[in-house]
Scaffold this motif. Sequence first.
Motif, PDB file in Angstrom:
ATOM      1  N   ARG A  24       5.418  -1.624  -3.875  1.00 23.85           N
ATOM      2  CA  ARG A  24       4.473  -2.700  -4.196  1.00 23.85           C
ATOM      3  C   ARG A  24       3.785  -3.196  -2.928  1.00 23.85           C
ATOM      4  O   ARG A  24       2.563  -3.339  -2.879  1.00 23.85           O
ATOM      5  CB  ARG A  24       5.199  -3.849  -4.891  1.00 23.85           C
ATOM      6  N   ALA A  79      -0.549   0.932  -9.219  1.00 20.98           N
ATOM      7  CA  ALA A  79      -1.705   0.164  -8.756  1.00 20.98           C
ATOM      8  C   ALA A  79      -2.995   0.957  -8.896  1.00 20.98           C
ATOM      9  O   ALA A  79      -4.082   0.377  -8.952  1.00 20.98           O
ATOM     10  CB  ALA A  79      -1.519  -0.245  -7.294  1.00 20.98           C
ATOM     11  N   VAL A  84       1.873  -2.528  -8.774  1.00 18.71           N
ATOM     12  CA  VAL A  84       1.636  -3.953  -8.980  1.00 18.71           C
ATOM     13  C   VAL A  84       2.792  -4.456  -9.840  1.00 18.71           C
ATOM     14  O   VAL A  84       3.321  -3.728 -10.674  1.00 18.71           O
ATOM     15  CB  VAL A  84       0.279  -4.269  -9.647  1.00 18.71           C
ATOM     16  N   TYR A  88       6.489  -3.485 -13.856  1.00 17.60           N
ATOM     17  CA  TYR A  88       5.720  -2.756 -12.855  1.00 17.60           C
ATOM     18  C   TYR A  88       4.746  -1.777 -13.491  1.00 17.60           C
ATOM     19  O   TYR A  88       5.016  -1.208 -14.538  1.00 17.60           O
ATOM     20  CB  TYR A  88       6.656  -1.979 -11.923  1.00 17.60           C
TER      21      TYR A  88
END
Length: 143
Positions: free
Chosen positions: A50, A68, A56, A65
């Motif tokens: 992260r 990203a 993210v 989670y």
Amino acid sequence: MLTQRSRYALRAMLFLAPQTDQRVPVPMGRIAAEANVPRKFLELILADLRDAGLLVSHRGKLGGYLLARPAHLISLGDIIRVIEGPLALVPCVSRTAYRRCLDCKSEADCAIRHAMMRVRDETARILDGTSLADATARDMAAA
């Protein structure tokens, strides 16, 4: 050799790759169970991923989670570098953490350095050329 920590990170990310398409955060407990990663280790690994911008996280009851970026934009090399650092086996060939070897008389003539450059280049080519999407597609084809 790939550390257990890197293998756990890869398994977690490979599990998340197809899940992220639904844009619903996946709880850490589910990732741990499905990727067969001890939860205590997973918590630290996911935090590193992260912090590196590969995942993210969402807090709360429906938290968890997500990748990203799309799976085709995250390479296995990206993940391993976050967990392990440079791919180079010796510091004198590292692209990101270069250090001259203390016992080396001449980098230009060092046979070890030249061999390790080839290893680094091929390792990077393969790992950077294999995205999570590529790896999960291969897994699906093999199943």
